[in-house]
Design an enzyme around this catalytic site. Structure first.
Site, PDB file in Angstrom:
ATOM      1  N   LYS A 191       4.558  12.432  -1.984  1.00 33.46           N
ATOM      2  CA  LYS A 191       5.362  11.295  -1.527  1.00 33.46           C
ATOM      3  C   LYS A 191       6.245  11.796  -0.384  1.00 33.46           C
ATOM      4  O   LYS A 191       7.006  12.741  -0.557  1.00 33.46           O
ATOM      5  CB  LYS A 191       6.225  10.761  -2.682  1.00 33.46           C
ATOM      6  N   ASP A 224       8.205   5.153   8.557  1.00 37.36           N
ATOM      7  CA  ASP A 224       7.735   6.443   9.070  1.00 37.36           C
ATOM      8  C   ASP A 224       6.891   7.260   8.097  1.00 37.36           C
ATOM      9  O   ASP A 224       6.401   8.335   8.452  1.00 37.36           O
ATOM     10  CB  ASP A 224       8.935   7.280   9.538  1.00 37.36           C
ATOM     11  N   ASP A 229       4.315  -4.278  -7.329  1.00 39.01           N
ATOM     12  CA  ASP A 229       3.723  -3.061  -6.751  1.00 39.01           C
ATOM     13  C   ASP A 229       4.332  -1.809  -7.375  1.00 39.01           C
ATOM     14  O   ASP A 229       3.864  -0.705  -7.124  1.00 39.01           O
ATOM     15  CB  ASP A 229       3.903  -3.037  -5.222  1.00 39.01           C
ATOM     16  N   ARG A 285      -1.468   0.363  -9.621  1.00 41.15           N
ATOM     17  CA  ARG A 285      -0.377  -0.582  -9.916  1.00 41.15           C
ATOM     18  C   ARG A 285      -0.934  -1.992 -10.070  1.00 41.15           C
ATOM     19  O   ARG A 285      -2.053  -2.256  -9.617  1.00 41.15           O
ATOM     20  CB  ARG A 285       0.601  -0.579  -8.731  1.00 41.15           C
ATOM     21  N   GLY A 343       0.809  -1.227   0.000  1.00 38.87           N
ATOM     22  CA  GLY A 343       0.000   0.000   0.000  1.00 38.87           C
ATOM     23  C   GLY A 343       0.835   1.267   0.000  1.00 38.87           C
ATOM     24  O   GLY A 343       2.059   1.241   0.111  1.00 38.87           O
ATOM     25  N   ASP A 347       7.726   4.969  -9.277  1.00 35.07           N
ATOM     26  CA  ASP A 347       8.546   4.705  -8.092  1.00 35.07           C
ATOM     27  C   ASP A 347      10.039   4.690  -8.426  1.00 35.07           C
ATOM     28  O   ASP A 347      10.655   3.637  -8.587  1.00 35.07           O
ATOM     29  CB  ASP A 347       8.129   3.398  -7.396  1.00 35.07           C
TER      30      ASP A 347
END
Ligand code: AMP
Ligand code: MG
Length: 520
Positions: free
Chosen positions: A122, A134, A269, A199, A100, A279
């Site tokens: 992001k 985090d 993903d 994705r 996720g 990504d």
């Protein structure tokens, strides 16, 4: 109806209440509402003017306090409800369960010039999907994502985009080499933009949980919003949908091979349903042409995601997507029929792409041998991919004995080019010369066309690292310089010749240049 971005900025109403971001397994839902984290001292370091234009934003907008607050996560605009998406994925070949958006938060979607865009932060704090991490991002990885995604766009490679690079003003703890030596780094937030961030893993998670109902909701939504030309969802349309994702994925991968881009983490993903490069983590650019190269040190042992294997992994990932869609279709034949065409299609597309790089515009059977021979010779000594192909357009037929001199700047160590290798080159250039004679186009025209396929400037690994080193000291000028350089990667730009050079020796084994981890 989607909002216009100006509507969003012009409303000065209070944000929705903060939603609690408890980490959990999220079932029966495609996403969770979540608000970005307030940051200590936000600032915007850079914005992409092309992306602003595309969204209908002006220079003035970037100077407003709303812009700063919204794109660093410090303000949620009225009528918008930020959310993080649920997805799973195969990581390095193994099913990893729920992943996720652990540190990505979708702000809102807008329409401009008939194009729909989703805007996403992001590094703006934790979400239900943050697992043990985090939800933050550091400046170094954010600069790499920001610069590279816009550079890829200008290269003509399908990609997610970037609107802004911001600093949170907070410190973030990271162990760059995973060797037990964590340190504080500047926290950063990139606003990413794409038609959709869906994705393969978004579909896989529901198939894995045997939640066919939510799977169908998501697939139908995807077809309605992103593949609407296919028509009403049905079994036949699901197959056509898969076929389109298949084509788009292959096209993206061919483009990666063309420019020498190695993604580094082709987990399912990280595979966009729209065939966009997504990504930007431990990616890298081939310097020495080498099929076995991967920038990702985490993948050093098996090199699953090496340059020479990216097309094969594309097929492996498409198999996983096919498995995820299977419950909606109920029979495997249609999906298999599409998948079995991959190898032939990929080979054909690859050879055609290489023909373009070599300036061969008619198709002849002998091209395949010429291309494979070239790939072999390129790997005999370290030869810079970008410089080799760019300079190859200067090769004038009738001069095959001159070939090696046309491309010699691409050799990292000329002395390593033994006589045996030189004679391989001579032989290759003879064959290339013979082959060029069968073309219709003249030298100048071929050169021009080749230069539109073989970029002069790419974001070499050390260039991004120089920008990062400066930025960590508070100097953001090089980010802007590189950003501008990479807007016109196919142009000569004589004033920027200094970036058309081989990787300097200091960068060969430097962390951040040739060695990258997933730490970001
Ligand atoms: P990646 O390897 O960057 O594609 O990330 C794999 C998964 O880890 C995704 O679900 C990310 O959202 C999540 N992730 C990576 N870094 C962080 C972070 N700092 N905080 C929360 N989740 C993260
Ligand atoms: Mg990812």
């Amino acid at each position: 109806m989607k909002l216009n971005i100006q509507d969003i900025f012009n409303k000065e109403l209070p944000a929705d209440p903060i939603i609690e971001n408890t980490r959990r397994q999220v079932t029966k839902a495609c996403f969770s509402y979540v608000n970005p984290k307030q940051t200590l001292n936000p600032s915007i370091v850079h914005t992409s003017s092309e992306m602003m234009d595309a969204l209908g934003l002006t220079e003035e907008d970037t100077e407003s306090s709303s812009f700063l607050k919204v794109f660093t996560g410090n303000k949620v605009m009225q009528d918008t409800k930020p959310y993080a998406m649920c997805y799973g994925g195969h990581q390095f070949g193994n099913w990893a369960g729920q992943l996720g958006d652990g540190r990505a938060i979708n702000l809102f979607e807008v329409t401009h010039n008939n194009k729909n865009w989703a805007l996403q932060l992001k590094g703006a704090g934790e979400t239900p999907y943050s697992r043990t991490a985090d939800g933050l991002a550091v400046l170094r990885s954010s600069i790499r994502e920001y610069l590279c995604s816009e550079a890829m766009y200008h290269l003509g490679v399908p990609t997610t985009r970037a609107l802004s690079l911001g600093l949170s003003g907070d410190q973030v703890l990271r162990d760059v080499l995973y060797d037990g030596n964590p340190g504080y780094e500047k926290g950063a937030i990139v606003c990413r933009v794409a038609e959709s961030f869906l994705r393969f893993g978004n579909y896989q998670i529901f198939a894995a949980r045997q939640d066919t109902e939510t799977l169908k909701t998501l697939v139908d939504y995807t077809i309605k919003h992103h593949f609407s030309h296919l028509g009403e969802a049905s079994k036949e349309i699901y197959l056509q949908f898969f076929k389109e994702v298949f084509d788009k994925t292959l096209e993206m991968l061919i483009q990666w091979q063309r420019v020498g881009f190695v993604h580094g983490v082709m987990n399912t993903d990280n595979m966009s349903i729209l065939g966009l490069t997504i990504d930007y983590g431990p990616y890298g650019w081939l310097e020495g042409y080498d099929h076995n190269w991967t920038p990702n040190t985490t993948d050093n042992q098996f090199k699953r995601y090496r340059y020479g294997q990216q097309l094969d992994i594309g097929l492996w990932n498409l198999y996983q997507l096919a498995n995820a869609l299977y419950p909606l279709i109920g029979e495997a034949e249609g999906l298999e029929a599409i998948l079995t065409t991959y190898t032939t299609k990929a080979q054909e597309a690859y050879i055609n792409m290489m023909r373009d790089k070599l300036g061969l515009f008619i198709q002849r059977d002998e091209d395949v041998a010429l291309i494979f021979d070239l790939e072999e010779i390129l790997q005999l000594t370290e030869t810079d991919m970008t410089i080799f192909f760019r300079n190859l357009s200067n090769f004038y037929p009738e001069n095959s004995s001159d070939g090696i001199h046309v491309i010699e700047d691409a050799f990292y160590v000329y002395d390593e080019v033994s006589n045996a290798i030189k004679s391989r080159w001579e032989n290759w250039f003879k064959n290339y010369e013979e082959r060029l004679k069968k073309e219709q186009v003249a030298f100048e025209e071929r050169k021009e066309k080749m230069n539109l396929t073989n970029p002069k400037y790419v974001l070499r690994n050390y260039m991004a690292q120089l920008a990062i080193d400066n930025a960590n000291k508070g100097d953001y000028e090089l980010i802007d310089q590189l950003f501008k350089l990479l807007k016109n990667p196919y142009d000569e730009q004589p004033e920027n010749q200094k970036w058309f050079v081989k990787r300097p020796e200091w960068a060969r084994h430097k962390v951040g240049c040739s060695m990258l981890s997933c730490s970001s």
